[in-house]
Design a protein around this motif. Structure first.
Motif, PDB file in Angstrom:
ATOM      1  N   UNK A  48       0.779  -1.131   0.060  1.00 57.72           N
ATOM      2  CA  UNK A  48      -0.138  -0.022   0.066  1.00 57.72           C
ATOM      3  C   UNK A  48       0.869   1.435  -0.086  1.00 57.72           C
ATOM      4  N   UNK A  49       2.104   1.229   0.703  1.00 50.00           N
ATOM      5  CA  UNK A  49       2.870   2.370   0.495  1.00 50.00           C
ATOM      6  C   UNK A  49       3.731   2.379  -0.737  1.00 50.00           C
ATOM      7  N   UNK A  50       4.064   1.499  -1.256  1.00 50.82           N
ATOM      8  CA  UNK A  50       5.017   1.542  -2.332  1.00 50.82           C
ATOM      9  C   UNK A  50       4.350   1.872  -3.583  1.00 50.82           C
ATOM     10  N   UNK A  51       2.955   1.263  -3.656  1.00 50.64           N
ATOM     11  CA  UNK A  51       2.166   1.423  -4.887  1.00 50.64           C
ATOM     12  C   UNK A  51       1.349   2.531  -4.826  1.00 50.64           C
ATOM     13  N   UNK A  52       1.132   3.353  -3.758  1.00 51.95           N
ATOM     14  CA  UNK A  52       0.570   4.492  -3.429  1.00 51.95           C
ATOM     15  C   UNK A  52       0.312   5.453  -4.356  1.00 51.95           C
ATOM     16  N   UNK A  53       1.629   5.958  -4.868  1.00 52.55           N
ATOM     17  CA  UNK A  53       1.883   6.784  -5.959  1.00 52.55           C
ATOM     18  C   UNK A  53       1.441   6.366  -7.237  1.00 52.55           C
ATOM     19  N   UNK A  54       1.384   4.869  -7.512  1.00 46.65           N
ATOM     20  CA  UNK A  54       0.544   4.631  -8.911  1.00 46.65           C
ATOM     21  C   UNK A  54      -0.663   5.213  -9.095  1.00 46.65           C
ATOM     22  N   UNK A  55      -1.411   5.509  -7.995  1.00 49.45           N
ATOM     23  CA  UNK A  55      -2.604   6.083  -7.936  1.00 49.45           C
ATOM     24  C   UNK A  55      -2.612   7.476  -7.658  1.00 49.45           C
ATOM     25  N   UNK A  56      -2.018   7.727  -6.382  1.00 48.94           N
ATOM     26  CA  UNK A  56      -1.836   9.383  -6.138  1.00 48.94           C
ATOM     27  C   UNK A  56      -1.223  10.122  -7.033  1.00 48.94           C
ATOM     28  N   UNK A  57      -0.151   9.547  -7.841  1.00 49.14           N
ATOM     29  CA  UNK A  57       0.626  10.294  -8.472  1.00 49.14           C
ATOM     30  C   UNK A  57       0.175  10.063 -10.123  1.00 49.14           C
ATOM     31  N   UNK A 114       6.698  17.773 -11.690  1.00 47.62           N
ATOM     32  CA  UNK A 114       6.810  17.959 -10.153  1.00 47.62           C
ATOM     33  C   UNK A 114       6.509  16.899  -9.361  1.00 47.62           C
ATOM     34  N   UNK A 115       5.428  16.227  -9.674  1.00 43.34           N
ATOM     35  CA  UNK A 115       4.950  15.067  -8.834  1.00 43.34           C
ATOM     36  C   UNK A 115       5.697  13.716  -9.040  1.00 43.34           C
ATOM     37  N   UNK A 116       6.351  13.560 -10.369  1.00 42.93           N
ATOM     38  CA  UNK A 116       7.236  12.435 -10.129  1.00 42.93           C
ATOM     39  C   UNK A 116       8.410  12.752  -9.594  1.00 42.93           C
ATOM     40  N   UNK A 117       9.006  14.063  -9.303  1.00 48.44           N
ATOM     41  CA  UNK A 117      10.217  14.460  -8.517  1.00 48.44           C
ATOM     42  C   UNK A 117       9.891  14.088  -7.102  1.00 48.44           C
ATOM     43  N   UNK A 118       8.422  14.433  -6.779  1.00 48.45           N
ATOM     44  CA  UNK A 118       8.169  14.088  -5.529  1.00 48.45           C
ATOM     45  C   UNK A 118       8.433  12.702  -5.259  1.00 48.45           C
ATOM     46  N   UNK A 119       7.769  12.284  -6.047  1.00 55.00           N
ATOM     47  CA  UNK A 119       8.300  10.446  -5.799  1.00 55.00           C
ATOM     48  C   UNK A 119       9.451  10.060  -5.587  1.00 55.00           C
ATOM     49  N   UNK A 120      10.534  10.460  -6.292  1.00 52.18           N
ATOM     50  CA  UNK A 120      11.674  10.439  -5.991  1.00 52.18           C
ATOM     51  C   UNK A 120      12.164  10.777  -4.486  1.00 52.18           C
ATOM     52  N   UNK A 121      11.777  11.829  -4.154  1.00 52.97           N
ATOM     53  CA  UNK A 121      12.032  12.365  -2.745  1.00 52.97           C
ATOM     54  C   UNK A 121      11.431  11.322  -1.760  1.00 52.97           C
ATOM     55  N   UNK A 122      10.460  11.185  -1.856  1.00 53.62           N
ATOM     56  CA  UNK A 122       9.657   9.977  -1.057  1.00 53.62           C
ATOM     57  C   UNK A 122      10.441   8.835  -1.086  1.00 53.62           C
ATOM     58  N   UNK A 123      11.063   8.080  -2.052  1.00 54.81           N
ATOM     59  CA  UNK A 123      11.744   7.108  -2.049  1.00 54.81           C
ATOM     60  C   UNK A 123      13.000   7.026  -1.382  1.00 54.81           C
ATOM     61  N   UNK A 159      -0.700  11.648   9.147  1.00 58.95           N
ATOM     62  CA  UNK A 159      -0.169  12.844   8.762  1.00 58.95           C
ATOM     63  C   UNK A 159      -0.521  13.194   7.293  1.00 58.95           C
ATOM     64  N   UNK A 160      -0.182  12.209   6.287  1.00 59.21           N
ATOM     65  CA  UNK A 160      -0.378  12.176   4.885  1.00 59.21           C
ATOM     66  C   UNK A 160      -1.704  13.023   4.536  1.00 59.21           C
ATOM     67  N   UNK A 161      -2.855  12.558   5.432  1.00 59.76           N
ATOM     68  CA  UNK A 161      -4.185  13.010   4.972  1.00 59.76           C
ATOM     69  C   UNK A 161      -4.248  14.504   5.429  1.00 59.76           C
ATOM     70  N   UNK A 168       3.939  19.690   1.389  1.00 61.73           N
ATOM     71  CA  UNK A 168       3.566  18.947   2.721  1.00 61.73           C
ATOM     72  C   UNK A 168       3.218  17.553   2.354  1.00 61.73           C
ATOM     73  N   UNK A 169       2.742  17.164   1.580  1.00 56.99           N
ATOM     74  CA  UNK A 169       2.493  15.751   0.809  1.00 56.99           C
ATOM     75  C   UNK A 169       3.708  15.013   0.689  1.00 56.99           C
ATOM     76  N   UNK A 170       4.754  15.717   0.083  1.00 56.25           N
ATOM     77  CA  UNK A 170       6.078  15.059  -0.158  1.00 56.25           C
ATOM     78  C   UNK A 170       6.906  14.630   1.176  1.00 56.25           C
ATOM     79  N   UNK A 171       6.596  15.750   2.073  1.00 50.46           N
ATOM     80  CA  UNK A 171       7.526  15.525   3.286  1.00 50.46           C
ATOM     81  C   UNK A 171       6.378  14.311   4.269  1.00 50.46           C
ATOM     82  N   UNK A 172       5.363  14.395   4.331  1.00 48.39           N
ATOM     83  CA  UNK A 172       4.795  13.319   4.917  1.00 48.39           C
ATOM     84  C   UNK A 172       4.783  11.982   4.285  1.00 48.39           C
TER      85      UNK A 172
END
Length: 542
Positions: A48-57, A114-123, A159-161, A168-172
């Motif tokens: 759920x964590x690793x594939x979340x951005x498949x939908x959220x991003x 910008x969202x794809x870059x956010x994914x990289x930061x999250x990883x 915190x994410x919600x 804020x989304x990227x940090x959480x």
């Protein structure tokens, strides 16, 4: 028929002689099934964590831009080329299957990077979590580390919600990623240490991420937007936390490595009684555990605080670490590069995920059964066969773009890419099993967390590989093919087959180390002391 005392004594002696190490006490039974169930309950939150951005991003499809309506046959990237040509798009009209961060904050085409870059930061959070929790697990135990990681994930999702901006989304999400990386690095080692060597492959093939992908797709479909899905993700952490706390014990291997023989004795006996295997508890049961610890001490485990540089102290360990690290990195480029750009494929994002999960699981079960049934089918065969299929599938995709037939062959392209992504599952599993079978117990978690570091570096890089499509739509797949070929030849030529082998319990002797040899002389006196400790225990075994 009642056995005579002499026969019982003979059978007991036979059993004692047959048990040569800790692996021999780990037998298939009820406790192993509990470990498998616990693993499944922890794997679902990881998925759920690793594939979340498949939908959220997921980037939305632009139907029209101001007064310009785009041809429905165009691919998403081709529409973006048209928008670049127009030069301005102040009022875009979107079509989307899931209300992602992109939709909520109006990120599309170039701005969606910008969202794809956010994914990289999250990883990066996942990457650092793998490193930190590798040390936590080796210092404080597998169970404590796993529970801390799961609780951290739960809090992180809450915190994410609360996020109000992409920052804020990227940090959480990075906080969630940190604990996710920790959970991944610990649970795989814990499973390997608590299942029989004969059943390692098929259990890892059966208890894996693949069957959870369709389940998570269903949750994403129910949620419909990124906030609701985050709440569902938080709830999914609870069952694993409670089950692990109530039914799972600390790893006996870790306890023995730390010299906690009495606790290891108690835990192992509980496990054997849970599995109704009390016949393995014989009179020299505890002596065997002391012998395992004595051997560990002889190999400097008690005297040395192991760290990541110990993965390179001998040429064999160094080659193993480098080959497996590259394999993880390359596989993640392919896997997550596709998953984080799933919205670019034709068809439903939900069904594409379901198909990927089902194809992965079908391959996992097939290879798991083959590994158990046929001795010749080992880790290397499973690893290489997956890579060969990836190369063939992606070659079809490149050929279709080279021949300018990507519109006519869009369904073939879709299933070829999904198949390539599906094959990464068995590569991950083979890499993980080989790593656990080749790394000695004192550095096993550290080794696995180091590989997870490279795994996550691959995830960090994966969103960017599709930036190459700005030059040619098929260029990302050309790079994936090259990565796969290098992985195939290095794994086949440089690593040994490990099927059916005992886990390596001890570090190589000091005289084989490429550095820190100066300490070898200091160990001579210690070795003499250990011999005195080993001798009476070996006499008992004889």
């Amino acid at each position: 028929m009642v056995s005579s005392p002499e026969e019982e004594a003979s059978e007991s002696l036979k059993t004692s002689k047959e048990l040569h190490g800790l692996d021999d006490y780990i037998q298939m039974g009820r406790y192993v099934l509990l470990v498998c169930l616990a693993a499944e309950l922890l794997i679902l939150p990881q998925v759920s964590s690793m594939f979340y951005m498949m939908y959220a991003g997921a980037a939305p499809r632009v139907l029209s831009c101001d007064s310009t309506v785009f041809d429905s046959q165009l691919e998403g990237k081709e529409i973006c080329f048209e928008i670049d040509r127009i030069g301005n798009c102040s009022h875009p009209n979107f079509r989307y299957q899931f209300k992602s961060i992109n939709v909520e904050y109006n990120y599309f085409c170039d701005t969606s990077k910008s969202v794809k870059s956010s994914i990289s930061v999250q990883m990066f959070g996942v990457l650092f979590g793998s490193i930190v929790f590798g040390q936590i697990s080796d210092s404080f135990g597998r169970k404590i580390g796993s529970q801390v990681a799961s609780i951290g994930m739960l809090v992180g999702w809450l915190i994410v919600v609360q996020s109000r901006t992409l920052m804020h989304f990227t940090v959480s999400r990075t906080i969630v990623g940190f604990f996710t990386g920790g959970s991944i690095s610990i649970i795989n080692v814990f499973i390997m240490e608590n299942i029989p060597k004969k059943h390692r492959m098929w259990i890892n093939m059966a208890i894996t991420w693949s069957p959870n992908m369709p389940i998570y797709s269903f949750f994403a479909w129910i949620a419909g937007d990124w906030k609701s899905l985050a709440y569902i993700n938080a709830f999914m952490c609870l069952p694993g936390i409670l089950f692990f706390q109530c039914f799972i014990h600390e790893s006996p291997r870790w306890l023995i490595t730390k010299g906690k023989i009495a606790e290891a004795n108690r835990v192992l006996q509980k496990q054997l009684r849970t599995s109704k295997q009390e016949h393995l508890i014989h009179e020299d049961f505890e002596d065997n555990l002391h012998l395992e610890y004595a051997k560990t001490v002889k190999q400097n485990t008690r005297k040395t605080k192991f760290s990541y540089y110990h993965l390179f102290v001998t040429p064999r360990l160094a080659v193993t670490t480098i080959v497996l690290a590259y394999s993880y990195w390359a596989t993640s480029i392919i896997n997550y590069g596709v998953l984080f750009n799933m919205e670019k494929l034709s068809g439903s994002i939900y069904w594409n995920s379901v198909y990927t999960g089902l194809m992965r699981y079908a391959c996992n079960l097939s290879f798991g059964w083959a590994d158990l049934k046929f001795k010749r089918i080992g880790r290397k065969f499973i690893h290489t066969s997956g890579l060969v299929i990836i190369v063939i599938s992606l070659s079809i995709v490149v050929a279709s773009y080279s021949l300018h037939m990507n519109h006519e062959m869009k369904d073939i392209i879709r299933y070829s890419i999904l198949l390539a992504s599906s094959m990464t599952s068995q590569i991950y599993i083979a890499d993980g099993i080989v790593a656990n079978e080749l790394f000695p117990t004192p550095i096993r978690t550290i080794g696995y967390s180091f590989l997870q570091l490279w795994n996550r570096l691959g995830v960090v890089c994966s969103p960017f590989i599709f930036y190459l499509a700005d030059y040619w739509l098929a260029l990302p797949f050309c790079f994936m093919i090259c990565f796969s070929l290098i992985d195939t030849f290095s794994f086949e030529c440089l690593l040994p087959e490990t099927k059916g082998k005992h886990l390596v319990e001890h570090m190589p002797p000091r005289d084989q180390w490429c550095f820190a040899r100066g300490k070898a002389e200091e160990m001579t006196e210690l070795d003499e002391e250990i011999k005195e400790e080993l001798n009476p225990l070996e006499i008992v075994r004889i």
